[in-house]
Scaffold this motif. Sequence first.
Motif, PDB file in Angstrom:
ATOM      1  N   GLU A 199       0.835  -1.210   0.000  1.00 36.12           N
ATOM      2  CA  GLU A 199       0.000   0.000   0.000  1.00 36.12           C
ATOM      3  C   GLU A 199       0.870   1.259   0.000  1.00 36.12           C
ATOM      4  O   GLU A 199       0.577   2.221  -0.707  1.00 36.12           O
ATOM      5  CB  GLU A 199      -0.956  -0.004   1.196  1.00 36.12           C
ATOM      6  N   GLU A 200       1.946   1.242   0.765  1.00 39.21           N
ATOM      7  CA  GLU A 200       2.859   2.390   0.781  1.00 39.21           C
ATOM      8  C   GLU A 200       3.454   2.619  -0.607  1.00 39.21           C
ATOM      9  O   GLU A 200       3.540   3.760  -1.073  1.00 39.21           O
ATOM     10  CB  GLU A 200       3.969   2.172   1.806  1.00 39.21           C
ATOM     11  N   SER A 201       3.861   1.546  -1.278  1.00 42.55           N
ATOM     12  CA  SER A 201       4.463   1.681  -2.608  1.00 42.55           C
ATOM     13  C   SER A 201       3.468   2.229  -3.625  1.00 42.55           C
ATOM     14  O   SER A 201       3.864   2.834  -4.619  1.00 42.55           O
ATOM     15  CB  SER A 201       5.023   0.340  -3.086  1.00 42.55           C
ATOM     16  N   ALA A 254      -0.806   4.692  -1.116  1.00 38.82           N
ATOM     17  CA  ALA A 254      -2.046   4.575  -0.338  1.00 38.82           C
ATOM     18  C   ALA A 254      -1.708   4.643   1.151  1.00 38.82           C
ATOM     19  O   ALA A 254      -1.831   3.656   1.884  1.00 38.82           O
ATOM     20  CB  ALA A 254      -2.773   3.288  -0.696  1.00 38.82           C
ATOM     21  N   THR A 255      -1.284   5.807   1.585  1.00 37.06           N
ATOM     22  CA  THR A 255      -0.805   6.003   2.957  1.00 37.06           C
ATOM     23  C   THR A 255      -1.862   5.675   3.996  1.00 37.06           C
ATOM     24  O   THR A 255      -1.579   5.003   4.984  1.00 37.06           O
ATOM     25  CB  THR A 255      -0.319   7.455   3.139  1.00 37.06           C
ATOM     26  N   SER A 256      -3.098   6.113   3.773  1.00 39.89           N
ATOM     27  CA  SER A 256      -4.134   5.862   4.782  1.00 39.89           C
ATOM     28  C   SER A 256      -4.421   4.365   4.906  1.00 39.89           C
ATOM     29  O   SER A 256      -4.674   3.873   6.011  1.00 39.89           O
ATOM     30  CB  SER A 256      -5.411   6.645   4.470  1.00 39.89           C
ATOM     31  N   ARG A 257      -4.365   3.635   3.803  1.00 42.36           N
ATOM     32  CA  ARG A 257      -4.542   2.178   3.880  1.00 42.36           C
ATOM     33  C   ARG A 257      -3.395   1.543   4.658  1.00 42.36           C
ATOM     34  O   ARG A 257      -3.610   0.639   5.465  1.00 42.36           O
ATOM     35  CB  ARG A 257      -4.599   1.558   2.484  1.00 42.36           C
ATOM     36  N   ALA A 258      -2.179   2.002   4.396  1.00 43.01           N
ATOM     37  CA  ALA A 258      -1.013   1.457   5.103  1.00 43.01           C
ATOM     38  C   ALA A 258      -1.128   1.728   6.605  1.00 43.01           C
ATOM     39  O   ALA A 258      -0.885   0.832   7.424  1.00 43.01           O
ATOM     40  CB  ALA A 258       0.280   2.040   4.541  1.00 43.01           C
ATOM     41  N   VAL A 259      -1.519   2.930   6.974  1.00 44.60           N
ATOM     42  CA  VAL A 259      -1.698   3.272   8.389  1.00 44.60           C
ATOM     43  C   VAL A 259      -2.755   2.357   9.005  1.00 44.60           C
ATOM     44  O   VAL A 259      -2.573   1.820  10.109  1.00 44.60           O
ATOM     45  CB  VAL A 259      -2.081   4.758   8.569  1.00 44.60           C
TER      46      VAL A 259
END
Length: 146
Positions: free
Chosen positions: A54-56, A59-64
């Motif tokens: 997700e980070e790659s 999609a920061t909010s998904r990763a969090v």
Amino acid sequence: LTAPWRARLDILWQSWAILEANQGDVEIARKYFERAVQASAKPAASYLGWAGVEESLGATSRAVSLFERAVAVEEGNSDLWRAYAAFCTRVYGEGCQQEIDVYQRQVVAEIRCRAARAQEAQNLGLELEASPEPGSRPKQNWRKGR
């Protein structure tokens, strides 16, 4: 499947998810990561792999959200907390408030887990020898109580 394979289906699902993500099929990858999480009693590795995908993708909010799910089920996993703090540093910058918040939550979680281990040991008639400082890797040196 034989018993050893059945016990580690999470690794198979996670590997397949990473392959799908590398091929650009993100929705299928997410489905397989979810299966990896469901197949594991300790899903931190699957959550970490998924958060990395997700980070790659930006999609920061998904990763969090994935890191939050991970620490909710494996609160005492210090490697997971460190990975979460490193993620915050990469995404938000060194010394950011998110990184500080994660570190503070890690310390609280480690104290809570240490207290739970001490209570469990006391119930078993054991004593925990010299606990490490919060934020360091715990050693589980148990000895029979007096």
